[in-house]
Design an enzyme around this catalytic site. Structure first.
Site, PDB file in Angstrom:
ATOM      1  N   GLN A  59     -18.687 -10.001  49.758  1.00 35.20           N
ATOM      2  CA  GLN A  59     -18.229  -8.593  49.739  1.00 35.20           C
ATOM      3  C   GLN A  59     -17.001  -8.373  50.613  1.00 35.20           C
ATOM      4  O   GLN A  59     -16.448  -7.271  50.619  1.00 35.20           O
ATOM      5  CB  GLN A  59     -19.362  -7.663  50.205  1.00 35.20           C
ATOM      6  CG  GLN A  59     -20.597  -7.657  49.327  1.00 35.20           C
ATOM      7  CD  GLN A  59     -20.325  -7.114  47.918  1.00 35.20           C
ATOM      8  OE1 GLN A  59     -19.289  -6.501  47.633  1.00 35.20           O
ATOM      9  NE2 GLN A  59     -21.247  -7.355  47.016  1.00 35.20           N
ATOM     10  N   ASP A 100     -20.932 -15.545  54.644  1.00 34.59           N
ATOM     11  CA  ASP A 100     -21.020 -15.067  53.264  1.00 34.59           C
ATOM     12  C   ASP A 100     -19.887 -14.052  53.077  1.00 34.59           C
ATOM     13  O   ASP A 100     -19.938 -12.943  53.616  1.00 34.59           O
ATOM     14  CB  ASP A 100     -22.402 -14.427  53.050  1.00 34.59           C
ATOM     15  CG  ASP A 100     -22.545 -13.786  51.670  1.00 34.59           C
ATOM     16  OD1 ASP A 100     -21.522 -13.640  50.957  1.00 34.59           O
ATOM     17  OD2 ASP A 100     -23.682 -13.412  51.319  1.00 34.59           O
ATOM     18  N   HIS A 129     -28.015 -10.921  51.928  1.00 30.23           N
ATOM     19  CA  HIS A 129     -28.298 -11.050  50.493  1.00 30.23           C
ATOM     20  C   HIS A 129     -29.169 -12.308  50.344  1.00 30.23           C
ATOM     21  O   HIS A 129     -29.032 -13.250  51.133  1.00 30.23           O
ATOM     22  CB  HIS A 129     -26.946 -11.232  49.791  1.00 30.23           C
ATOM     23  CG  HIS A 129     -26.996 -11.266  48.301  1.00 30.23           C
ATOM     24  ND1 HIS A 129     -27.388 -12.375  47.597  1.00 30.23           N
ATOM     25  CD2 HIS A 129     -26.659 -10.335  47.376  1.00 30.23           C
ATOM     26  CE1 HIS A 129     -27.300 -12.120  46.302  1.00 30.23           C
ATOM     27  NE2 HIS A 129     -26.866 -10.886  46.138  1.00 30.23           N
ATOM     28  N   LYS A 147     -15.971 -11.086  41.808  1.00 31.29           N
ATOM     29  CA  LYS A 147     -15.973  -9.827  42.569  1.00 31.29           C
ATOM     30  C   LYS A 147     -14.570  -9.474  43.051  1.00 31.29           C
ATOM     31  O   LYS A 147     -14.363  -8.475  43.729  1.00 31.29           O
ATOM     32  CB  LYS A 147     -16.919  -9.946  43.768  1.00 31.29           C
ATOM     33  CG  LYS A 147     -18.393 -10.055  43.374  1.00 31.29           C
ATOM     34  CD  LYS A 147     -19.273 -10.022  44.602  1.00 31.29           C
ATOM     35  CE  LYS A 147     -20.632 -10.609  44.378  1.00 31.29           C
ATOM     36  NZ  LYS A 147     -21.572  -9.677  43.759  1.00 31.29           N
ATOM     37  N   CYS A 176     -30.734  -7.648  45.485  1.00 30.81           N
ATOM     38  CA  CYS A 176     -30.951  -9.004  46.014  1.00 30.81           C
ATOM     39  C   CYS A 176     -31.016  -9.006  47.537  1.00 30.81           C
ATOM     40  O   CYS A 176     -30.514  -9.936  48.187  1.00 30.81           O
ATOM     41  CB  CYS A 176     -29.880  -9.974  45.525  1.00 30.81           C
ATOM     42  SG  CYS A 176     -29.919 -10.214  43.773  1.00 30.81           S
TER      43      CYS A 176
HETATM   44  N1  PMP Z   1     -23.768 -12.287  49.048  1.00 31.54           N
HETATM   45  C1  PMP Z   1     -23.518 -10.983  48.937  1.00 31.54           C
HETATM   46  C2  PMP Z   1     -23.341 -10.182  50.186  1.00 31.54           C
HETATM   47  C3  PMP Z   1     -23.415 -10.398  47.679  1.00 31.54           C
HETATM   48  O1  PMP Z   1     -23.175  -9.089  47.580  1.00 31.54           O
HETATM   49  C4  PMP Z   1     -23.569 -11.198  46.532  1.00 31.54           C
HETATM   50  C5  PMP Z   1     -23.476 -10.597  45.141  1.00 31.54           C
HETATM   51  N2  PMP Z   1     -24.271  -9.474  44.928  1.00 31.54           N
HETATM   52  C6  PMP Z   1     -23.825 -12.558  46.702  1.00 31.54           C
HETATM   53  C7  PMP Z   1     -23.912 -13.068  47.968  1.00 31.54           C
HETATM   54  C8  PMP Z   1     -24.025 -13.471  45.528  1.00 31.54           C
HETATM   55  O2  PMP Z   1     -22.883 -13.559  44.767  1.00 31.54           O
HETATM   56  P1  PMP Z   1     -22.932 -14.364  43.383  1.00 31.54           P
HETATM   57  O3  PMP Z   1     -23.964 -13.684  42.536  1.00 31.54           O
HETATM   58  O4  PMP Z   1     -21.561 -14.226  42.826  1.00 31.54           O
HETATM   59  O5  PMP Z   1     -23.319 -15.767  43.699  1.00 31.54           O
END
Ligand code: PMP
Length: 402
Positions: free
Chosen positions: A199, A196, A120, A222, A360
């Site tokens: 998920q 990270d 991401h 999440k 993203c």
């Molecule tokens: N890493 C991953 C794998 C994600 O799926 C996401 C959220 N889509 C993020 C980071 C970023 O999370 P946040 O928008 O809550 O900072």
């Protein structure tokens, strides 16, 4: 299904969208919130609201206790050694920015930062920026045609890496990466392993000690918690060496006109007034998840994903591993040559909420030679019946475009 009894805890799921009962398949973007979490936040504002750590009055003491109890819950949830290792931040993105820029004094010119092509943007850009700032090298481990990380490539590249930054679960491919193996090899090479967990932490047991993770970022929103609260976990020894990223307020111990001394852990990294209600809401979400048990949530995710792979896989191209056990609870897909935004818009007419776009993860989509995908993601409140509705609606989309 055994999770069915929890659906009633989520008030929003009673809603109708376009005259149809809401089918919420966008939990990878943000999860819905159970009444227990909503009540914990309301209770804080109605009965205990005050700023923390700074006053001796009763409300401030109550707020401080509740905030610190939430930290204890987070520490227990990921099996951190102590609450000093739990930094409350805004979200995964902030956690990973704190990780990268916090490590800035430990990275020199030509040092190698190793990440993957399935990240991401939140676990890519902070490392790109750090590499630029320090003239360090940024290198990548690729994934194979089934969406698994190329571990041979990882083995070759990890030897001289100073930092390994990798996602535990891809938000597009769904792939769950072998973090324990990756961390073991990173340790042998003397690299810092940053994970990270956006998920993964909401969907499975993540034990930072068992997995030997040095740093982990995740978001409260999440995992049934509120928005605006997230966590950076890091081993104490590392946090002691790291530099703060944002300055002022709670994060200092002593200040003169020319300099400042940082506060003890974890406050060294908690600048300004914290999201107190958010942390308390996250604590309530952790209580809720713990009571259901993460193992059960994981089982439910696998069951729904297996069902979705089979059903939706018949009419759409789904990216990532074929085996549900190797995936988190989501499927990203394309349907014929229909633009994912069109798919999402038509599904919305049927009350079905999915996401469309690059999620993203632009380099990942480029690597797959596609510009966008549609994504359905599941959580404990979803059912197989909802996947049937998704399929039915996708068939309608196909007919419209045929
Ligand atoms: N890493 C991953 C794998 C994600 O799926 C996401 C959220 N889509 C993020 C980071 C970023 O999370 P946040 O928008 O809550 O900072």
């Amino acid at each position: 299904m055994s999770m069915q009894k929890y659906i009633k805890d989520f008030p929003i799921l009673k809603r109708k969208v376009n005259g149809k009962k809401l089918v919420y398949l966008d939990s990878a973007a943000t999860s819905q919130k159970p009444i227990q979490v909503i009540k914990a936040i309301t209770d804080f504002y109605m009965n205990h609201n005050a700023n923390i750590h700074r006053a001796l009055h009763t409300l401030s003491e109550e707020a401080t206790i509740a905030y610190e109890q939430a930290r204890e819950k987070v520490a227990a949830f990921i099996n951190a050694e102590s609450t000093e290792e739990i930094i409350f931040v805004r979200n995964t993105t902030e956690a990973l920015n704190f990780a990268s820029f916090g490590l800035r004094d430990m990275i020199k010119k030509d040092d190698k930062i190793l990440t993957t092509t399935m990240e991401h943007h939140s676990n890519l850009i902070p490392w790109q920026q750090l590499a630029k700032m320090k003239k360090a090298k940024l290198d990548f481990v690729d994934f194979d045609k089934n969406g698994y990380l190329d571990m041979k490539m990882f083995d070759k590249k990890v030897n001289d890496a100073k930092i390994v930054a990798v996602t535990q679960a891809s938000n597009v491919l769904g792939t769950i990466n072998p973090i324990k193996k990756i961390a073991e090899k990173a340790k042998q090479s003397g690299s810092i392993i940053v994970v990270d967990g956006a998920q993964s932490v909401p969907h499975m047991t993540v034990d930072v000690q068992e997995l030997q993770i040095d740093m982990l970022g995740f978001s409260g929103h999440k995992m049934l918690g509120p928005t605006g609260i997230g966590v950076l976990y890091a081993r104490k020894e590392l946090l002691e060496k790291m530099q703060p990223v944002l300055f002022g307020s709670d994060m200092i111990k002593y200040v003169s006109l020319s300099d400042a001394e940082w506060n003890d852990l974890p406050y060294k990294f908690e600048y300004g007034t914290s999201h107190i209600a958010g942390a308390i809401g996250l604590g309530a979400a952790i209580d809720y998840l713990t009571q259901i048990r993460m193992k059960e949530i994981r089982k439910h995710d696998i069951e729904l994903t297996r069902y979705a792979l089979k059903k939706v896989g018949k009419i759409a191209t789904i990216y990532g591993p074929k085996k549900a056990e190797d995936r988190s609870g989501l499927i990203a897909f394309n349907l014929a040559n229909i633009h994912p935004h069109d798919i999402a818009a038509i599904l919305n007419q049927d009350g079905i909420a999915i996401r469309s776009g690059h999620h993203c993860a632009m380099p990942l989509h480029e690597r797959l030679k596609i510009s966008a995908s549609a994504r359905a993601s599941f959580y404990l409140y979803n059912t197989k019946k909802e996947i049937d509705l998704l399929l039915k609606s996708l068939q309608r989309v196909k007919e419209i475009f045929s």
